[in-house]
Design an enzyme around this catalytic site. Sequence first.
Site, PDB file in Angstrom:
ATOM      1  N   LYS A  61       2.914   4.412   0.944  1.00  0.00           N
ATOM      2  CA  LYS A  61       3.358   5.092   2.256  1.00  0.00           C
ATOM      3  C   LYS A  61       2.817   6.809   2.522  1.00  0.00           C
ATOM      4  CE  LYS A  61       7.409   4.960   5.276  1.00  0.00           C
ATOM      5  NZ  LYS A  61       7.672   6.979   5.232  1.00  0.00           N
ATOM      6  N   GLU A  76       0.731  -1.124   0.055  1.00  0.00           N
ATOM      7  CA  GLU A  76      -0.473   0.018  -0.197  1.00  0.00           C
ATOM      8  C   GLU A  76       0.820   1.060   0.300  1.00  0.00           C
ATOM      9  OE1 GLU A  76      -2.362   0.261   3.644  1.00  0.00           O
ATOM     10  OE2 GLU A  76      -0.787  -0.086   5.099  1.00  0.00           O
ATOM     11  N   CYS A 135       2.042  47.130  -9.968  1.00  0.00           N
ATOM     12  CA  CYS A 135       2.769  47.890 -10.818  1.00  0.00           C
ATOM     13  C   CYS A 135       1.406  48.712 -11.513  1.00  0.00           C
ATOM     14  CB  CYS A 135       3.293  46.866 -11.967  1.00  0.00           C
ATOM     15  SG  CYS A 135       3.284  48.253 -13.553  1.00  0.00           S
ATOM     16  N   TYR A 172      -3.806   2.352   8.597  1.00  0.00           N
ATOM     17  CA  TYR A 172      -2.563   0.993   7.936  1.00  0.00           C
ATOM     18  C   TYR A 172      -2.499   0.024   8.233  1.00  0.00           C
ATOM     19  CZ  TYR A 172       1.078   3.772  10.665  1.00  0.00           C
ATOM     20  OH  TYR A 172       2.048   4.195  11.411  1.00  0.00           O
ATOM     21  N   CYS A 192       9.163  48.615 -11.589  1.00  0.00           N
ATOM     22  CA  CYS A 192       8.047  47.713 -11.959  1.00  0.00           C
ATOM     23  C   CYS A 192       9.675  47.774 -13.616  1.00  0.00           C
ATOM     24  CB  CYS A 192       7.155  48.346 -12.880  1.00  0.00           C
ATOM     25  SG  CYS A 192       6.779  46.847 -13.844  1.00  0.00           S
ATOM     26  N   CYS A 226       1.451  48.840 -19.102  1.00  0.00           N
ATOM     27  CA  CYS A 226       2.593  48.120 -19.384  1.00  0.00           C
ATOM     28  C   CYS A 226       2.526  46.450 -19.781  1.00  0.00           C
ATOM     29  CB  CYS A 226       2.849  47.496 -17.233  1.00  0.00           C
ATOM     30  SG  CYS A 226       4.246  46.229 -16.927  1.00  0.00           S
ATOM     31  N   LYS A 247      11.323   3.495  -0.629  1.00  0.00           N
ATOM     32  CA  LYS A 247      11.180   4.660  -0.749  1.00  0.00           C
ATOM     33  C   LYS A 247      11.216   5.691  -2.133  1.00  0.00           C
ATOM     34  CE  LYS A 247      11.102   6.657   2.419  1.00  0.00           C
ATOM     35  NZ  LYS A 247      11.655   7.435   3.882  1.00  0.00           N
ATOM     36  N   ASP A 305       2.782  10.061   3.773  1.00  0.00           N
ATOM     37  CA  ASP A 305       3.514  10.890   4.078  1.00  0.00           C
ATOM     38  C   ASP A 305       2.210  12.295   5.369  1.00  0.00           C
ATOM     39  OD1 ASP A 305       6.253  12.317   4.818  1.00  0.00           O
ATOM     40  OD2 ASP A 305       6.671  13.217   3.173  1.00  0.00           O
ATOM     41  N   CYS A 321       7.873  48.295 -16.764  1.00  0.00           N
ATOM     42  CA  CYS A 321       7.802  49.414 -17.602  1.00  0.00           C
ATOM     43  C   CYS A 321       8.100  50.775 -17.359  1.00  0.00           C
ATOM     44  CB  CYS A 321       6.005  49.932 -17.304  1.00  0.00           C
ATOM     45  SG  CYS A 321       5.576  49.354 -16.458  1.00  0.00           S
TER      46      CYS A 321
END
Length: 649
Positions: A110, A108, A414, A217, A398, A419, A304, A112, A401
């Site tokens: 794993k 199954e 901006c 699990y 900016c 622009c 892993k 995290d 521009c």
Amino acid sequence: MNNIEYKQAVEQLNIYAHHYYVLDDPITTDEIYDKLYHEVLAYEELNPSNILSNSPTQRVGDAVSDGFTKASHLSRMWSLEDIFDSDGLRAWLKKTYKLDSNISFYCEPKFDGASLNLIYENGKLIQGITRGDGEVGELITQNVKTIKSIPLAINYKQLIEIRGEVVIFKDEFEKINKSRLKNSEAVFANPRNAAAGSLRQLDSSITASRNLVFLPYGVGKNTLEHKLLSDKMEYIYELGFRKPPNSSICQGYDDIEKIYETMKNERDSYSMLLDGMVIKVNEISSQIDMGHTVKVPRFSVAYKFPAVEKITTVKEIVLQVGRTGAVTPVAIVEPTDIDGVVVERATLHNFDEIDRKDIRLGDRVIILRSGDVIPKIIKVLTHERSGSEVEYKRPTLCPVCNSELLQENILVKCQNLMCEARVINSIIYFASKPCLNIDGLGNKIVEALFNSGLVKSVIDLFDLTLEKLLKLEGFKEKKSQNLLDSLESAKGCDYWRFINSLGIEHVGEVASKTLSENFGFGFIDMSKEQIVECDGIGEEMAESVLEFVRVNRETIVELQNILQPKEPIKKDEAQDNPFKGKTIVLTGSMSESRGVIKEMLENLGAKVSSSVSKKTDFLIYGEDAGSKYDKAISLGIGCITEQEMRELI
Ligand code: IVH
């Protein structure tokens, strides 16, 4: 490794572990930790008489910190031995088959997250305990009771420990971080830290707000009599626990490798973060015979996946100007391979984030790339600074521009509507998938059209002709004609796409659909009061719509005349049908793309959502329906096939 290096390595590992477990502030990646840990382990196997008593290999689990009441597990919570490649798998299988050759395996994902032990007595949840050092953990029952996938009572009266992983789904993680950014709070590095941090809140209302999910699990102390682990787990799911996706029973090396490869390749499509696959001997009697080493069970191993976090160096910080004028910093990093992709850029979210993390040019940093998540810097390794790192100064002009930038809440913007970056990005957005979905109008082409002077706004796109396009460099007959064809096919689009393509700030796909369904073509004449009455639309969005319409009314009308979008069927006008006003989830593969079916249902007045919850009215499933189907069944939600749906329509 010699004895001196060994001692240094042990010290280093203990520093890493202290930061990780006690300070909740990791200073290296799992990959680097694991590599050093395995080197230490290899040295100790060759030199057992030199083993230091403070070596992390001599410790059963994580340290327990202060803050919560301690509680003992009824039976030890083990950790797992890790393997990383086919050689590791072969070696593990060899030693396992030596103990018992007549076995099969239960594989199954794993998950995290953070491990959790639940103790039920007389059918009631009496304790929730973090893993801690495997013997003693922290008592977090109050917090655990806020997790909706954990039953408070089960139909099983004997004393039983149910173990599992508490996770945060990736979309939920992004949501939490977005809102933390908005409130100028530090973002979580990854969903695992977010899950662990949320679980150990002293205020349970915070835990409750985080949408944690518990995936069982295994069991600890129990008197269940199943002969196979797979049967035992089925029984646990039937007690009301959520069945994790994709478990399978298999026979040996080839099977395991195949399942591992598939899981690894598909890891991004899971709702939660996976860091590998767990392989367990399926026969309980063999498990008992095999037993444990001091640290890990002999009947199980974690295979892993390649790391998604790497250490690299920040070379430069560049600026991007988006269609709304927001200027976002992006880190250019020393190119690093993460799980097969070379990462060169990492998002920095906003300037406050640079300050908060104190990111300097030349810094060594940990970056995370995990599938759909844009690579990001999750940690600066300040202890590795040499002093030559350079602090970053916020821009005041900016970068495109040169007009002055304005600080608006946490954003730096901006203000210049003309622009170049803003205009180009608005056109790219206009053509993108959730908007008008115009093929052949990607970033490069839009830039070329803009720079040639032919296209200075989205309206200009519809004045393009073959003659004009052929004059541009790189535009041959076929490419030009294709572009004109896709522009033509954008005409007659759904109205919500039209609204979405306008790029109104704060209004995305969902809000565009809401506006379209509620007001149709009339959306530009609505008052703020009318707009906020819609489900899911708040003040900020409504104000943004009004302001946009005030400034751009003429352009909207002109564009609507050009595009001739379909007048939507308004919500209250949809004919009566079994799906009107219902919340529906689609899963599995269907005879047409799910996008097409979604649209059909929306036209009938249904709301199509992506995940199953108590609010779901129907689940419509196609072939190979997976965890969504299981979840719907467990919540008692009506499930119908695609065929049945069509018959009902
Ligand atoms: S089994 C006796 N199965 O990984 C074996 N663990 O590295 C006990 N984990 O502490 C663990 N998904 O927190 C098992 N499908 C899974 C898992 C899983 C995640 C975590 C768990 C454990 C750690 C070991």
